[in-house]
Design an enzyme around this catalytic site. Structure first.
Site, mmCIF file in Angstrom:
data_model
loop_
_atom_site.group_PDB
_atom_site.id
_atom_site.type_symbol
_atom_site.label_atom_id
_atom_site.label_comp_id
_atom_site.label_asym_id
_atom_site.label_seq_id
_atom_site.Cartn_x
_atom_site.Cartn_y
_atom_site.Cartn_z
ATOM 1 N N HIS A 27 0.758 -1.643 0.244
ATOM 2 C CA HIS A 27 -0.159 0.231 0.034
ATOM 3 C C HIS A 27 1.089 1.039 0.145
ATOM 4 O O HIS A 27 1.596 1.059 0.232
ATOM 5 C CB HIS A 27 -1.166 -0.114 1.964
ATOM 6 C CG HIS A 27 -0.323 -0.031 2.447
ATOM 7 N ND1 HIS A 27 -0.796 1.072 3.470
ATOM 8 C CD2 HIS A 27 0.478 -0.177 2.848
ATOM 9 C CE1 HIS A 27 -0.336 0.819 4.226
ATOM 10 N NE2 HIS A 27 1.278 0.721 4.392
ATOM 11 N N CYS A 37 6.020 6.736 4.466
ATOM 12 C CA CYS A 37 4.417 5.227 3.887
ATOM 13 C C CYS A 37 4.236 6.240 2.423
ATOM 14 O O CYS A 37 3.026 5.398 1.852
ATOM 15 C CB CYS A 37 3.787 5.468 4.723
ATOM 16 S SG CYS A 37 4.530 4.614 5.906
ATOM 17 N N HIS A 41 4.688 0.096 -0.446
ATOM 18 C CA HIS A 41 5.583 -0.830 0.460
ATOM 19 C C HIS A 41 5.044 -1.743 1.198
ATOM 20 O O HIS A 41 3.156 -1.835 1.034
ATOM 21 C CB HIS A 41 6.376 0.024 1.562
ATOM 22 C CG HIS A 41 5.404 0.881 2.979
ATOM 23 N ND1 HIS A 41 4.547 1.740 2.292
ATOM 24 C CD2 HIS A 41 5.010 0.199 3.598
ATOM 25 C CE1 HIS A 41 4.130 1.858 3.377
ATOM 26 N NE2 HIS A 41 4.007 1.120 4.398
ATOM 27 N N HIS A 43 3.782 -4.786 4.065
ATOM 28 C CA HIS A 43 3.657 -5.557 5.207
ATOM 29 C C HIS A 43 2.884 -6.854 5.318
ATOM 30 O O HIS A 43 2.728 -7.456 3.960
ATOM 31 C CB HIS A 43 2.738 -4.757 6.078
ATOM 32 C CG HIS A 43 3.067 -3.198 6.103
ATOM 33 N ND1 HIS A 43 4.125 -2.629 6.902
ATOM 34 C CD2 HIS A 43 2.601 -2.158 5.486
ATOM 35 C CE1 HIS A 43 4.697 -2.075 7.208
ATOM 36 N NE2 HIS A 43 3.158 -1.583 6.262
ATOM 37 N N HIS A 78 -1.720 -10.484 -1.247
ATOM 38 C CA HIS A 78 -1.050 -10.205 -1.806
ATOM 39 C C HIS A 78 -1.505 -9.531 -3.532
ATOM 40 O O HIS A 78 -1.557 -9.872 -4.896
ATOM 41 C CB HIS A 78 -0.955 -11.814 -2.743
ATOM 42 C CG HIS A 78 0.752 -12.372 -2.262
ATOM 43 N ND1 HIS A 78 0.620 -12.956 -1.400
ATOM 44 C CD2 HIS A 78 1.791 -12.697 -2.657
ATOM 45 C CE1 HIS A 78 1.413 -13.850 -0.637
ATOM 46 N NE2 HIS A 78 2.409 -13.374 -1.643
ATOM 47 N N GLU A 130 0.261 -4.444 12.039
ATOM 48 C CA GLU A 130 0.857 -4.234 10.649
ATOM 49 C C GLU A 130 2.469 -4.215 10.511
ATOM 50 O O GLU A 130 3.074 -4.014 9.583
ATOM 51 C CB GLU A 130 1.261 -2.449 10.256
ATOM 52 C CG GLU A 130 1.384 -1.839 8.897
ATOM 53 C CD GLU A 130 1.408 -0.444 8.734
ATOM 54 O OE1 GLU A 130 0.096 -0.415 8.140
ATOM 55 O OE2 GLU A 130 1.850 0.020 9.203
#
Length: 147
Positions: A27, A37, A41, A43, A78, A130
């Protein structure tokens, strides 16, 4: 699997189930204050759903665990969360794919499906971790009945 302890939500329902899952997703946060952010990137999110209700369905389930995994894991794993434009926004900060926004959107997706069930279960909490040190808990505001 590491056993997790979640914040407890108070309710008066007879049954409560919890479903854990991991989602690997990318995201970005479309706002200047997001710093690094703002860049794409990823998670590995840890998600826990808490579903409660008084009545079981015809199969003897409050909710089938597999159906919850399909609703959330199959949809988001994914993927780039921002690409889910029907759920997330690049203009409305309430629907940026922050951890808070992700928790709310997961609740909306799950509760919309639960509302179609004859036994009317409720998603009373969504926990989204997260990172190892950061998580969000989303609990919907209760209307009418005090849970």
């Amino acid at each position: 699997m590491i056993q997790q302890i979640y914040p407890q939500v108070q309710h008066s329902y007879q049954f409560e189930l919890n479903k854990d899952m991991h989602i690997s997703a990318a995201h970005y946060i479309p706002h200047d204050d997001a710093g690094k952010c703002q860049n794409v990137h990823g998670h590995t999110y840890f998600v826990n759903l808490t579903i409660a209700g008084d009545d079981l369905d015809d199969s003897g389930f409050l909710v089938n665990f597999a159906s919850l995994k399909k609703l959330v894991h199959k949809r988001f794993d994914h993927t780039i969360l921002n690409d889910h434009s029907e759920l997330f926004s690049n203009q409305d900060p309430d629907y940026f794919p922050t951890t808070e926004g992700i928790a709310r959107v997961i609740w909306e997706v799950v509760q919309k499906e639960l509302d179609t069930k004859a036994n009317k279960p409720k998603c009373v909490q969504v926990f989204v971790r997260e990172t190892p040190t950061s998580y969000v808990v989303f609990r919907p505001k209760q209307k009418g009945r005090q849970e």
